[in-house]
Design a protein around this motif. Structure first.
Motif, PDB file in Angstrom:
ATOM      1  N   MET A 211       0.847  -1.197   0.000  1.00 14.74           N
ATOM      2  CA  MET A 211       0.000   0.000   0.000  1.00 14.74           C
ATOM      3  C   MET A 211       0.882   1.247   0.000  1.00 14.74           C
ATOM      4  O   MET A 211       1.899   1.309   0.676  1.00 14.74           O
ATOM      5  N   SER A 212       0.475   2.253  -0.756  1.00 11.34           N
ATOM      6  CA  SER A 212       1.247   3.484  -0.844  1.00 11.34           C
ATOM      7  C   SER A 212       0.998   4.370   0.361  1.00 11.34           C
ATOM      8  O   SER A 212       0.067   4.157   1.139  1.00 11.34           O
ATOM      9  N   ARG A 213       1.842   5.372   0.509  1.00 11.97           N
ATOM     10  CA  ARG A 213       1.675   6.363   1.570  1.00 11.97           C
ATOM     11  C   ARG A 213       1.207   7.669   0.937  1.00 11.97           C
ATOM     12  O   ARG A 213       1.825   8.185   0.021  1.00 11.97           O
ATOM     13  N   GLN A 214       0.095   8.186   1.458  1.00  8.17           N
ATOM     14  CA  GLN A 214      -0.482   9.426   0.961  1.00  8.17           C
ATOM     15  C   GLN A 214      -0.733  10.351   2.143  1.00  8.17           C
ATOM     16  O   GLN A 214      -1.038   9.885   3.243  1.00  8.17           O
ATOM     17  N   VAL A 215      -0.613  11.648   1.912  1.00 12.88           N
ATOM     18  CA  VAL A 215      -0.763  12.589   3.015  1.00 12.88           C
ATOM     19  C   VAL A 215      -1.622  13.778   2.601  1.00 12.88           C
ATOM     20  O   VAL A 215      -1.487  14.312   1.489  1.00 12.88           O
ATOM     21  N   ILE A 216      -2.536  14.137   3.477  1.00 13.74           N
ATOM     22  CA  ILE A 216      -3.299  15.384   3.376  1.00 13.74           C
ATOM     23  C   ILE A 216      -2.739  16.316   4.441  1.00 13.74           C
ATOM     24  O   ILE A 216      -2.799  15.998   5.632  1.00 13.74           O
ATOM     25  N   ILE A 217      -2.164  17.435   4.042  1.00 14.19           N
ATOM     26  CA  ILE A 217      -1.692  18.430   5.002  1.00 14.19           C
ATOM     27  C   ILE A 217      -2.708  19.561   4.985  1.00 14.19           C
ATOM     28  O   ILE A 217      -2.767  20.347   4.033  1.00 14.19           O
ATOM     29  N   ASN A 218      -3.552  19.607   6.020  1.00 13.08           N
ATOM     30  CA  ASN A 218      -4.688  20.526   6.040  1.00 13.08           C
ATOM     31  C   ASN A 218      -4.439  21.707   6.968  1.00 13.08           C
ATOM     32  O   ASN A 218      -4.139  21.536   8.150  1.00 13.08           O
ATOM     33  N   ALA A 219      -4.581  22.912   6.424  1.00 17.47           N
ATOM     34  CA  ALA A 219      -4.469  24.141   7.208  1.00 17.47           C
ATOM     35  C   ALA A 219      -5.864  24.552   7.670  1.00 17.47           C
ATOM     36  O   ALA A 219      -6.727  24.884   6.854  1.00 17.47           O
ATOM     37  N   ASP A 220      -6.101  24.525   8.962  1.00 11.13           N
ATOM     38  CA  ASP A 220      -7.385  24.939   9.518  1.00 11.13           C
ATOM     39  C   ASP A 220      -7.518  26.466   9.517  1.00 11.13           C
ATOM     40  O   ASP A 220      -6.536  27.195   9.391  1.00 11.13           O
TER      41      ASP A 220
ATOM     42  N   LEU B  63       8.213  17.979  11.849  1.00 16.24           N
ATOM     43  CA  LEU B  63       7.345  17.682  10.720  1.00 16.24           C
ATOM     44  C   LEU B  63       8.021  16.697   9.759  1.00 16.24           C
ATOM     45  O   LEU B  63       7.390  15.736   9.290  1.00 16.24           O
ATOM     46  N   LEU B  64       9.290  16.921   9.471  1.00 14.93           N
ATOM     47  CA  LEU B  64      10.005  16.010   8.575  1.00 14.93           C
ATOM     48  C   LEU B  64      10.094  14.610   9.177  1.00 14.93           C
ATOM     49  O   LEU B  64       9.995  13.603   8.463  1.00 14.93           O
ATOM     50  N   HIS B  65      10.253  14.541  10.491  1.00 12.26           N
ATOM     51  CA  HIS B  65      10.260  13.240  11.167  1.00 12.26           C
ATOM     52  C   HIS B  65       8.902  12.550  11.003  1.00 12.26           C
ATOM     53  O   HIS B  65       8.829  11.331  10.784  1.00 12.26           O
ATOM     54  N   HIS B  66       7.825  13.321  11.113  1.00 12.18           N
ATOM     55  CA  HIS B  66       6.492  12.740  10.895  1.00 12.18           C
ATOM     56  C   HIS B  66       6.387  12.164   9.481  1.00 12.18           C
ATOM     57  O   HIS B  66       5.815  11.090   9.279  1.00 12.18           O
ATOM     58  N   LEU B  67       6.907  12.877   8.504  1.00 10.33           N
ATOM     59  CA  LEU B  67       6.836  12.396   7.129  1.00 10.33           C
ATOM     60  C   LEU B  67       7.658  11.124   6.946  1.00 10.33           C
ATOM     61  O   LEU B  67       7.202  10.177   6.293  1.00 10.33           O
TER      62      LEU B  67
ATOM     63  N   ARG C  85      10.155  18.482  -1.159  1.00  8.97           N
ATOM     64  CA  ARG C  85      11.312  17.667  -1.553  1.00  8.97           C
ATOM     65  C   ARG C  85      11.332  16.345  -0.792  1.00  8.97           C
ATOM     66  O   ARG C  85      11.610  15.288  -1.359  1.00  8.97           O
ATOM     67  N   THR C  86      11.037  16.416   0.504  1.00  6.47           N
ATOM     68  CA  THR C  86      11.031  15.201   1.322  1.00  6.47           C
ATOM     69  C   THR C  86       9.923  14.258   0.887  1.00  6.47           C
ATOM     70  O   THR C  86      10.133  13.033   0.786  1.00  6.47           O
ATOM     71  N   MET C  87       8.750  14.781   0.623  1.00 10.62           N
ATOM     72  CA  MET C  87       7.656  13.922   0.173  1.00 10.62           C
ATOM     73  C   MET C  87       8.003  13.241  -1.146  1.00 10.62           C
ATOM     74  O   MET C  87       7.730  12.045  -1.331  1.00 10.62           O
ATOM     75  N   GLN C  88       8.635  13.970  -2.044  1.00  5.37           N
ATOM     76  CA  GLN C  88       9.018  13.384  -3.326  1.00  5.37           C
ATOM     77  C   GLN C  88      10.085  12.312  -3.127  1.00  5.37           C
ATOM     78  O   GLN C  88      10.016  11.223  -3.726  1.00  5.37           O
ATOM     79  N   ALA C  89      11.059  12.588  -2.277  1.00  3.98           N
ATOM     80  CA  ALA C  89      12.139  11.621  -2.046  1.00  3.98           C
ATOM     81  C   ALA C  89      11.624  10.340  -1.395  1.00  3.98           C
ATOM     82  O   ALA C  89      12.172   9.253  -1.635  1.00  3.98           O
ATOM     83  N   LEU C  90      10.585  10.459  -0.573  1.00  2.50           N
ATOM     84  CA  LEU C  90      10.044   9.300   0.135  1.00  2.50           C
ATOM     85  C   LEU C  90       8.878   8.654  -0.608  1.00  2.50           C
ATOM     86  O   LEU C  90       8.262   7.718  -0.086  1.00  2.50           O
ATOM     87  N   ASN C  91       8.600   9.137  -1.820  1.00  2.00           N
ATOM     88  CA  ASN C  91       7.481   8.618  -2.612  1.00  2.00           C
ATOM     89  C   ASN C  91       6.149   8.736  -1.862  1.00  2.00           C
ATOM     90  O   ASN C  91       5.290   7.848  -1.943  1.00  2.00           O
ATOM     91  N   ILE C  92       5.990   9.817  -1.124  1.00  2.00           N
ATOM     92  CA  ILE C  92       4.723  10.109  -0.439  1.00  2.00           C
ATOM     93  C   ILE C  92       3.885  10.971  -1.375  1.00  2.00           C
ATOM     94  O   ILE C  92       4.353  12.002  -1.861  1.00  2.00           O
ATOM     95  N   LEU C  93       2.675  10.551  -1.622  1.00  2.00           N
ATOM     96  CA  LEU C  93       1.815  11.274  -2.544  1.00  2.00           C
ATOM     97  C   LEU C  93       1.014  12.325  -1.793  1.00  2.00           C
ATOM     98  O   LEU C  93       0.189  11.991  -0.938  1.00  2.00           O
ATOM     99  N   PRO C  94       1.227  13.623  -2.073  1.00  2.00           N
ATOM    100  CA  PRO C  94       0.418  14.666  -1.437  1.00  2.00           C
ATOM    101  C   PRO C  94      -0.944  14.758  -2.116  1.00  2.00           C
ATOM    102  O   PRO C  94      -1.033  14.889  -3.338  1.00  2.00           O
ATOM    103  N   ILE C  95      -2.011  14.702  -1.338  1.00  5.35           N
ATOM    104  CA  ILE C  95      -3.361  14.726  -1.883  1.00  5.35           C
ATOM    105  C   ILE C  95      -4.230  15.665  -1.046  1.00  5.35           C
ATOM    106  O   ILE C  95      -3.806  16.143   0.010  1.00  5.35           O
TER     107      ILE C  95
END
Length: 307
Positions: free
Chosen positions: A1-10, A184-188, A233-243
């Motif tokens: 399964m891939s890793r995808q992340v929603i970074i939501n600004a309230d 934050l980078l550690h979370h990613l 850059r970190t998301m791209q390097a870790l193959n994390i898909l921002p959605i």
């Protein structure tokens, strides 16, 4: 399964300066989503600002603690003070579910009147996490309107209640101290498989915000973090898909299970710097747990100060 992340600004719509900061963070690739308050002074500015950003997913940030209701205050007496404004977030009160439902529908309809449709539903001051009744009302609304609901870290058992779509994981933290970017980078790096929502509160500060909230300077410090080019850059390097939450519309129509789990606590990496709160922020911090789907692991999040 891939890793995808929603970074939501309230808090989109809280004030014009907040709106400008959120848009800057989005354009920098640091956030992927936001949620809008429709009863606050920055609402019209937020609507106008978002017209040039059709790909920005915007949810409804349901609010019962700041400002005045969209409904006639006299029609929702358990939600308001004598002057017609909402009770603050620290008030101990019993809200009538009929009043909550009426105001939720009013805020939803004001959002719809902008010609945009909410990408998801969440709440200010963790209303639906802290109050099972509000959770049930919001879950029913999300299910009925076919939009995702922000996952609650507290599992509310609602027998025979509808189960809306939501992410597998939610991560609540603050990023306004000197170690915010590193955390934050550690979370990613540690992101689990599936879809995770990371919640944040970036923004600039203006007099409008100062007149409403004590949560001020920390927002500008968070904005510096979420405008940092290291995040995409970190998301791209870790193959994390921002959605954004709009991606959940393409998921199979399979209900998420909300049964209570017995979380397995994993040791915290002692090499990671501890979160040192800004000296002006004196709110009590609480430890929250990351809740995931049944049959998957849970892990402990870092601390987060409620705004």
């Amino acid at each position: 399964m891939s890793r995808q992340v929603i970074i939501n600004a309230d808090d989109f719509g809280l004030s014009p300066a907040i709106n400008e900061g959120i848009i800057k963070a989005y354009q920098a690739g640091g956030i992927t989503s936001t949620s809008m308050m429709v009863n606050m002074p920055g609402f019209e500015h937020a609507v106008c600002s978002a017209r040039s950003l059709p790909d920005l997913g915007i949810g409804l940030h349901f609010n019962l603690t700041y400002g005045y209701p969209v409904s006639d205050p006299g029609s929702i007496p358990t939600l308001v003070k004598p002057d017609g404004s909402f009770h603050n977030g620290n008030s101990a009160l019993v809200r009538d579910p009929a009043d909550i439902t009426k105001e939720l529908n009013a805020q939803w309809n004001r959002f719809i009147a902008t010609s945009r449709y909410p990408a998801h539903l969440d709440s200010h001051h963790l209303l639906h996490q802290n109050d099972p009744m509000i959770y049930q009302i919001m879950a029913e609304k999300a299910f009925r309107e076919n939009v995702p609901l922000r996952r609650s870290q507290i599992v509310h058992s609602i027998p025979n209640g509808p189960i809306p779509r939501m992410t597998e994981t939610i991560l609540l933290d603050t990023y306004g101290d000197n170690e915010g970017l590193q955390r934050l980078l550690h979370h990613l790096v540690s992101l689990p498989e599936g879809i995770t929502e990371i919640v944040c509160h970036p923004g600039y500060v203006d007099d409008v915000l100062r007149g409403i909230s004590e949560w001020t300077d920390i927002r500008e410090r968070e904005l510096t973090v979420f405008m940092n080019a290291e995040i995409p850059r970190t998301m791209q390097a870790l193959n994390i898909l921002p959605i954004s939450y709009t991606a959940l519309k393409n998921l199979p129509e399979e209900p998420c299970e909300l049964q209570a789990l017995q979380p397995r606590i994993q040791p915290i990496d002692k090499k990671m710097p501890r979160h040192v709160p800004h000296r002006k922020v004196k709110r009590k911090r609480k430890t929250h747990r990351l809740i995931r789907k049944r049959g998957t692991k849970s892990r402990v999040s870092t601390r987060r100060t409620q705004k």
